[in-house]
Scaffold this active site. Structure first.
Site, short mmCIF file in Angstrom:
data_model
loop_
_atom_site.label_atom_id
_atom_site.label_comp_id
_atom_site.label_asym_id
_atom_site.label_seq_id
_atom_site.Cartn_x
_atom_site.Cartn_y
_atom_site.Cartn_z
N ARG A 51 0.93 -1.20 0.06
CA ARG A 51 -0.02 -0.01 -0.01
C ARG A 51 0.82 1.31 0.10
O ARG A 51 0.47 2.39 -0.58
CB ARG A 51 -0.90 0.12 1.08
CG ARG A 51 -2.33 -0.12 0.79
CD ARG A 51 -3.17 0.08 2.00
NE ARG A 51 -2.78 -0.29 3.36
CZ ARG A 51 -3.33 -0.44 4.40
NH1 ARG A 51 -4.65 -0.50 4.10
NH2 ARG A 51 -2.84 -0.93 5.55
N LYS A 148 0.51 -18.39 6.62
CA LYS A 148 -0.34 -18.63 7.99
C LYS A 148 -1.04 -17.31 8.48
O LYS A 148 -0.30 -16.48 8.39
CB LYS A 148 0.32 -19.71 8.71
CG LYS A 148 0.87 -18.94 9.87
CD LYS A 148 1.29 -19.72 11.06
CE LYS A 148 1.78 -18.92 12.46
NZ LYS A 148 2.22 -19.89 13.51
N HIS A 178 6.34 -22.76 7.55
CA HIS A 178 7.95 -22.82 7.44
C HIS A 178 8.53 -23.80 8.36
O HIS A 178 9.72 -23.96 8.11
CB HIS A 178 8.35 -21.24 7.99
CG HIS A 178 8.10 -20.94 9.38
ND1 HIS A 178 7.02 -20.51 9.82
CD2 HIS A 178 9.19 -21.10 10.54
CE1 HIS A 178 7.24 -20.21 11.22
NE2 HIS A 178 8.28 -20.68 11.50
N LYS A 182 12.23 -26.39 7.38
CA LYS A 182 13.63 -26.42 8.34
C LYS A 182 14.49 -27.79 7.93
O LYS A 182 14.07 -28.74 7.57
CB LYS A 182 13.30 -26.51 9.67
CG LYS A 182 12.83 -25.16 10.34
CD LYS A 182 12.37 -25.39 11.82
CE LYS A 182 11.75 -24.23 12.37
NZ LYS A 182 12.88 -23.12 12.58
N GLU A 216 8.62 -21.68 23.64
CA GLU A 216 9.42 -20.04 23.32
C GLU A 216 9.59 -19.38 24.79
O GLU A 216 8.92 -19.84 25.62
CB GLU A 216 8.57 -19.51 22.36
CG GLU A 216 8.07 -20.07 21.02
CD GLU A 216 7.05 -19.20 20.29
OE1 GLU A 216 7.30 -18.41 19.52
OE2 GLU A 216 5.84 -19.54 20.81
N ASP A 235 -2.59 -21.45 16.83
CA ASP A 235 -1.24 -20.64 16.36
C ASP A 235 -0.20 -21.73 15.92
O ASP A 235 0.43 -21.45 15.08
CB ASP A 235 -0.91 -19.67 17.41
CG ASP A 235 0.00 -18.65 16.75
OD1 ASP A 235 0.20 -18.08 15.73
OD2 ASP A 235 1.40 -18.44 17.44
N HIS A 240 1.85 -26.37 12.95
CA HIS A 240 3.46 -26.77 13.04
C HIS A 240 3.64 -28.10 13.60
O HIS A 240 4.05 -28.99 13.24
CB HIS A 240 4.32 -25.74 13.73
CG HIS A 240 4.09 -24.32 13.17
ND1 HIS A 240 4.24 -24.10 11.81
CD2 HIS A 240 4.08 -23.16 14.04
CE1 HIS A 240 4.08 -22.68 11.52
NE2 HIS A 240 3.95 -22.39 12.83
N LYS A 331 4.35 -20.43 25.34
CA LYS A 331 5.32 -19.02 25.35
C LYS A 331 5.67 -18.82 26.91
O LYS A 331 5.10 -19.16 27.84
CB LYS A 331 4.40 -17.94 25.04
CG LYS A 331 4.06 -18.20 23.69
CD LYS A 331 3.31 -16.69 23.06
CE LYS A 331 3.15 -16.82 21.40
NZ LYS A 331 4.35 -16.86 20.70
P1 NAD Z 1 2.34 -6.31 8.40
O1 NAD Z 1 1.15 -5.62 8.81
O2 NAD Z 1 3.70 -6.13 9.00
O3 NAD Z 1 2.35 -5.85 6.83
C1 NAD Z 1 1.38 -6.20 5.89
C2 NAD Z 1 1.41 -5.68 4.51
O4 NAD Z 1 0.56 -5.70 3.91
C3 NAD Z 1 2.14 -4.32 4.21
O5 NAD Z 1 3.35 -4.30 3.29
C4 NAD Z 1 0.95 -3.40 3.90
O6 NAD Z 1 1.36 -2.22 2.99
C5 NAD Z 1 0.23 -4.44 3.12
N1 NAD Z 1 -1.05 -4.27 2.95
C6 NAD Z 1 -1.93 -4.15 3.88
N2 NAD Z 1 -3.15 -3.83 3.17
C7 NAD Z 1 -3.01 -3.61 1.92
C8 NAD Z 1 -3.94 -3.71 0.91
N3 NAD Z 1 -5.29 -3.34 1.05
N4 NAD Z 1 -3.44 -3.61 -0.50
C9 NAD Z 1 -2.10 -4.14 -0.77
N5 NAD Z 1 -1.16 -4.13 0.22
C10 NAD Z 1 -1.84 -4.03 1.62
O7 NAD Z 1 2.12 -8.00 8.41
P2 NAD Z 1 2.89 -9.41 8.22
O8 NAD Z 1 3.46 -9.25 9.92
O9 NAD Z 1 4.26 -8.88 7.34
O10 NAD Z 1 2.33 -10.43 7.99
C11 NAD Z 1 1.84 -10.71 6.52
C12 NAD Z 1 1.19 -12.25 6.68
O11 NAD Z 1 2.28 -13.07 6.93
C13 NAD Z 1 -0.03 -12.12 7.50
O12 NAD Z 1 -0.72 -13.07 6.62
C14 NAD Z 1 0.70 -13.01 8.76
O13 NAD Z 1 -0.41 -13.68 9.31
C15 NAD Z 1 1.65 -13.76 8.15
N6 NAD Z 1 2.80 -14.24 9.13
C16 NAD Z 1 3.43 -13.19 9.62
C17 NAD Z 1 4.45 -13.47 10.54
C18 NAD Z 1 5.62 -12.71 10.94
O14 NAD Z 1 6.54 -13.00 11.62
N7 NAD Z 1 5.40 -11.38 10.79
C19 NAD Z 1 4.82 -15.07 10.71
C20 NAD Z 1 4.11 -15.83 10.15
C21 NAD Z 1 3.11 -15.35 9.28
#
Ligand code: NAD
Length: 484
Positions: A51, A148, A178, A182, A216, A235, A240, A331
């Site tokens: 975005r 996920k 993920h 591993k 964790e 979760d 996992h 946790k």
């Molecule tokens: P985040 O909130 O940090 O990032 C979200 C991203 O989506 C940003 O780049 C934002 O610009 C984009 N976005 C939001 N709304 C949008 C829209 N309408 N159009 C286009 N882009 C849009 O989220 P995150 O932590 O990076 O997580 C992303 C995905 O990965 C989620 O499904 C989350 O469940 C999964 N996930 C994250 C982690 C982690 O460690 N962060 C671990 C496992 C899974």
């Protein structure tokens, strides 16, 4: 030992959510490591799509900072990093609107592998799938990678699968867990199916029980509002721990192919018996001096969500009829340690006079820390004094055994992304697997909700609630120590 880097075909990888936390911490630094090893072909590109109103230069700055913050020793290679950044592009896009889609279509190339990584909230998966289709961007060969959580129960997972299926075939969908990327997890399959030693013993006749622990030390961090609606069961266990259980319990597939492996995992999930309520312990961590309680962390003083769960499960088939599988995850525990332990049965007969100890072989597969496998065997204690027996580990810590290779071992995410580019779905969850896992999990969670189950409190830095020890003690067993 020299790493073998198998090049992949040219690709365009679009990362929706390319400015988000996951992309910055894992995906982009991982791709830089692959680039640096020479695995990313000269003509390949990574396109961030999110975005924020950025241009290519702004995105490259963001990625440089991400590599500097989250990368390993490779980040000091500034020359390579500059070359890597040249492969990056950016499109500001709205998943729920029309902005940016035409520009993305113009940027995509024919004749290369096209992959779209959905690193955004799951509520946007349907919007992305639809727009990729409606704007004529996705082709029948494009691949999508989804993160996920994949649903929060069976109904939502089915709905998500149905939404994706409107525009993509199952062979195009890569659902990430993920843990499957591993190194040790894949090694588990190599050890089981690549050695003659273990398979004959891999059943109820010889295996007393299996323990799977994912512990964790961290709390819920900044994810409190998400986690409180989810809990450890959704979760961690549904995905996992269940995947790890499947790899231990599954029958040998005829070949190491995506559908063959996943067919066998699915059979395990379907063979899991419903878990009786007295075979599950839920917990929530208490406050500890400066460190707030779970309820304070999630800002919900009435929360009944579990930050810990331990359970005893049964896989109802010939191989595992009498072998329980104990799972636990939580946790704020005493260590950051993930391990699968296959605990073999006692010897039936003691021939060494005076030896009263209970000796057992244990095959322990450590996912962290120090990825590796060790096999506990019984030997004679060295020195004079007769036949006194001791148990010692035959330790195979990968970093020791494989030297530099293991240290530079690919992270789970980068390995899985390269598998996407290769078109190899073996280490990704198939839609029916995810649904079967929810079908097993749902009644457990519904049971808790129906009786307003209150989690047991546990001390931070402990091994979880006392009742989780009892789960084992009642059966004359005990959990392995959480190290790390
Ligand atoms: P985040 O909130 O940090 O990032 C979200 C991203 O989506 C940003 O780049 C934002 O610009 C984009 N976005 C939001 N709304 C949008 C829209 N309408 N159009 C286009 N882009 C849009 O989220 P995150 O932590 O990076 O997580 C992303 C995905 O990965 C989620 O499904 C989350 O469940 C999964 N996930 C994250 C982690 C982690 O460690 N962060 C671990 C496992 C899974």
């Amino acid at each position: 030992m020299v790493s073998r880097v198998i090049p992949v075909d040219d690709f365009d990888l679009v990362i929706f959510g390319g400015t988000g936390d996951l992309a910055r911490r894992k995906i982009l630094p991982g791709l830089f490591r692959r680039f640096r090893t020479g695995q990313m072909p000269a003509d390949s590109r990574i396109i961030g799509a999110a975005r924020s109103e950025l241009d290519d230069a702004g995105f490259r700055d963001l990625v440089r900072e991400a590599v500097e913050e989250f990368g390993g020793e490779e980040k000091s290679d500034t020359q390579m990093l500059d070359q890597f950044l040249e492969r990056l592009h950016y499109i500001a896009i709205d998943a729920t609107g029309e902005d940016g889609w035409a520009a993305l279509r113009d940027l995509m190339r024919d004749g290369v592998v096209q992959a779209f990584y959905f690193s955004v909230a799951p509520s946007l998966f349907g919007d992305l799938a639809e727009r990729l289709h409606d704007h004529g961007i996705a082709t029948p060969d494009s691949r999508i990678v989804v993160e996920k959580p994949f649903g929060r129960d069976l109904a939502s997972a089915q709905a998500l699968n149905a939404t994706l299926a409107e525009h993509f075939d199952e062979r195009q969908i890569y659902r990430i867990d993920h843990y499957l990327g591993k190194e040790t997890v894949q090694n588990l399959m190599a050890v089981r199916f690549g050695n003659v030693l273990f398979e004959p013993l891999w059943n109820s006749h010889y295996v007393d029980h299996v323990q799977i622990t994912v512990a964790e030390t961290v709390g819920v961090g900044g994810r409190g509002s998400y986690y409180d609606k989810s809990g450890a069961m959704r979760d961690m266990v549904q995905n996992h721990l269940m995947q790890l259980l499947c790899l231990i319990a599954m029958e040998p597939p005829s070949v190491f192919g995506a559908n063959e492996v996943r067919d066998e995992k699915l059979k395990v999930i379907r063979a899991l018996q419903p878990v009786e309520s007295h075979h599950i312990v839920r917990g929530q961590y208490e406050a500890d001096g400066e460190s707030p309680s779970y309820r304070a962390d999630v800002e919900n003083q009435r929360s009944f969500t579990e930050s810990f769960v331990a359970m005893k499960c049964h896989v109802s088939n010939w191989r595992w009829a009498d072998t329980p599988f104990y799972l636990r995850t939580g946790k704020k525990l005493k260590g950051r340690a993930s391990e699968i332990a296959v605990v073999f049965k006692d010897l039936g007969h003691k021939m060494f006079e005076g030896d009263t100890a209970r000796h057992r072989n244990i095959l322990a597969i450590r996912l962290q820390p120090n990825e590796g496998i060790d096999l506990q065997v019984t030997i004679k204690e060295p020195g004079p004094g007769g036949m006194r027996l001791i148990d010692v580990p035959l330790d195979m810590t990968f970093a020791d055994a494989l030297g530099e290779d293991a240290e530079s071992a690919t992270d789970a995410y980068e390995r899985l992304i390269m598998d996407v580019i290769r078109g190899n779905q073996t280490l990704f969850m198939r839609g029916d697997e995810v649904e079967a896992a929810w079908a097993w999990t749902d009644p457990i969670i519904e049971g808790w909700e129906a009786r307003n189950d209150v989690p047991k409190l546990y001390d931070q830095g402990s091994a979880g609630p006392e009742d989780s020890m009892m789960l084992m003690h009642r059966d004359g067993r005990r959990w392995r120590e959480i190290k790390g």
